[in-house]
Design an enzyme around this catalytic site. Structure first.
Site, PDB file in Angstrom:
ATOM      1  N   GLY A 182       0.793  -1.216   0.000  1.00 25.93           N
ATOM      2  CA  GLY A 182       0.000   0.000   0.000  1.00 25.93           C
ATOM      3  C   GLY A 182       0.826   1.266   0.000  1.00 25.93           C
ATOM      4  N   ASN A 183       0.234   2.341  -0.462  1.00 23.31           N
ATOM      5  CA  ASN A 183       0.871   3.651  -0.458  1.00 23.31           C
ATOM      6  C   ASN A 183      -0.190   4.733  -0.546  1.00 23.31           C
ATOM      7  OD1 ASN A 183       0.648   3.585  -3.600  1.00 23.31           O
ATOM      8  ND2 ASN A 183       2.015   1.871  -3.086  1.00 23.31           N
ATOM      9  N   SER A 217       7.568   3.088  -4.796  1.00 24.34           N
ATOM     10  CA  SER A 217       7.885   2.690  -6.171  1.00 24.34           C
ATOM     11  C   SER A 217       6.684   2.837  -7.096  1.00 24.34           C
ATOM     12  CB  SER A 217       8.367   1.230  -6.192  1.00 24.34           C
ATOM     13  OG  SER A 217       7.349   0.361  -5.719  1.00 24.34           O
ATOM     14  N   GLU A 218       5.505   3.052  -6.517  1.00 22.61           N
ATOM     15  CA  GLU A 218       4.297   3.173  -7.324  1.00 22.61           C
ATOM     16  C   GLU A 218       3.843   4.628  -7.470  1.00 22.61           C
ATOM     17  OE1 GLU A 218       2.018  -0.948  -7.005  1.00 22.61           O
ATOM     18  OE2 GLU A 218       1.968   0.126  -5.098  1.00 22.61           O
ATOM     19  N   HIS A 278      -4.558  -3.082  -0.659  1.00 20.32           N
ATOM     20  CA  HIS A 278      -4.880  -4.437  -1.097  1.00 20.32           C
ATOM     21  C   HIS A 278      -5.971  -5.044  -0.217  1.00 20.32           C
ATOM     22  CE1 HIS A 278      -0.396  -4.682  -2.585  1.00 20.32           C
ATOM     23  NE2 HIS A 278      -1.099  -3.752  -3.211  1.00 20.32           N
ATOM     24  N   THR A 337       8.950   4.128   0.249  1.00 24.14           N
ATOM     25  CA  THR A 337       8.928   2.733  -0.184  1.00 24.14           C
ATOM     26  C   THR A 337       9.360   1.803   0.948  1.00 24.14           C
ATOM     27  OG1 THR A 337       9.718   1.207  -1.905  1.00 24.14           O
ATOM     28  CG2 THR A 337      11.322   2.787  -1.030  1.00 24.14           C
ATOM     29  N   HIS A 384      -3.796   3.755  -2.232  1.00 27.92           N
ATOM     30  CA  HIS A 384      -3.660   2.458  -2.908  1.00 27.92           C
ATOM     31  C   HIS A 384      -3.476   1.396  -1.845  1.00 27.92           C
ATOM     32  CE1 HIS A 384      -2.420  -0.923  -5.219  1.00 27.92           C
ATOM     33  NE2 HIS A 384      -1.161  -0.854  -4.810  1.00 27.92           N
TER      34      HIS A 384
END
Length: 230
Positions: free
Chosen positions: A36-37, A82-83, A104, A52, A102
């Site tokens: 997640g981020n 990284s996203e 999951h 990250t 973001h």
């Protein structure tokens, strides 16, 4: 000097907000390990984002990273997520978006990993708030292909499933982006239960049109109230 101190204090508060929402995501099981981020828009040129490789349960406000709209790091002791490319694509295409989450969430990610969008009109509340939640094609995590897979869907949707990956949601502020993530996972749980029960009853065209009318009316009332209070 005073202006600089005010700006610095604001960024500290926003970093603490990102850390807080990260903890909420972790507690819900939406961001296990280092998954997640999150990010938010500081101004027209800068984005504050999570670093990250960090657990969202342990993240602190001071850990956040600042980048420009090209992804170049401006401040922070750690590397940016990284996203970040996925976040930048949304900010560049949606001027109304000021925050992105973001994660999951398990059931929604299961739908995404089964090649299934959450686009069946099962819940009136979801249609009023999110509408359909489409599925973006699979793209390798941390590459420009992720942003490219999302691009056709970003303008017309506020939540998107990423095939075999997770979910991204966004909004006018961080709380709205977070609540949309909760809503997506709730919708996924309902959709799963409906499949298990085996007798789905989707809303018809007439019901959907009535909900659309109600949503437009609700948004207009909210705009009018905000203008009156301004």
């Amino acid at each position: 000097m005073q202006t600089a101190l005010v700006a610095e204090r604001r960024e500290e508060c926003l970093g603490a907000d990102l850390a807080k929402i990260g903890r909420w995501l972790h507690a819900l099981g939406f961001a296990p390990a280092t998954a997640g981020n999150l990010s938010l828009r500081l101004d027209q040129e800068r984005i504050l984002a999570t670093p990250t490789g960090c657990s969202k349960r342990l993240l602190k406000g001071r850990d956040m990273v600042t980048v420009d709209l090209m992804g170049r790091q401006l401040s922070g002791t750690r590397g940016v997520t990284s996203e970040i490319g996925m976040h930048l694509a949304v900010y560049q295409m949606r001027d109304d978006v000021n925050a992105i989450v973001h994660a999951h969430p398990p059931v929604a990610t299961a739908f995404a990993s089964s090649g299934l969008a959450l686009d069946e009109p099962l819940c009136a509340e979801i249609l009023m708030t999110l509408g359909k939640v489409p599925l973006a094609p699979y793209a390798t995590t941390g590459t420009t292909a992720v942003a490219e897979s999302l691009a056709p869907l970003i303008p017309d949707h506020d939540a998107i499933l990423l095939a075999n990956h997770g979910v991204v949601t966004y909004g006018r502020d961080l709380m709205e982006a977070y609540l949309r993530m909760e809503a997506v996972e709730h919708f996924a749980q309902v959709a799963l239960a409906v499949r298990q029960i085996g007798s789905p009853q989707p809303l018809g065209r007439q019901e959907i049109m009535a909900l659309h009318t109600a949503k437009v009316k609700y948004l207009r009332q909210g705009t009018a109230l905000a203008a009156a209070l301004d």
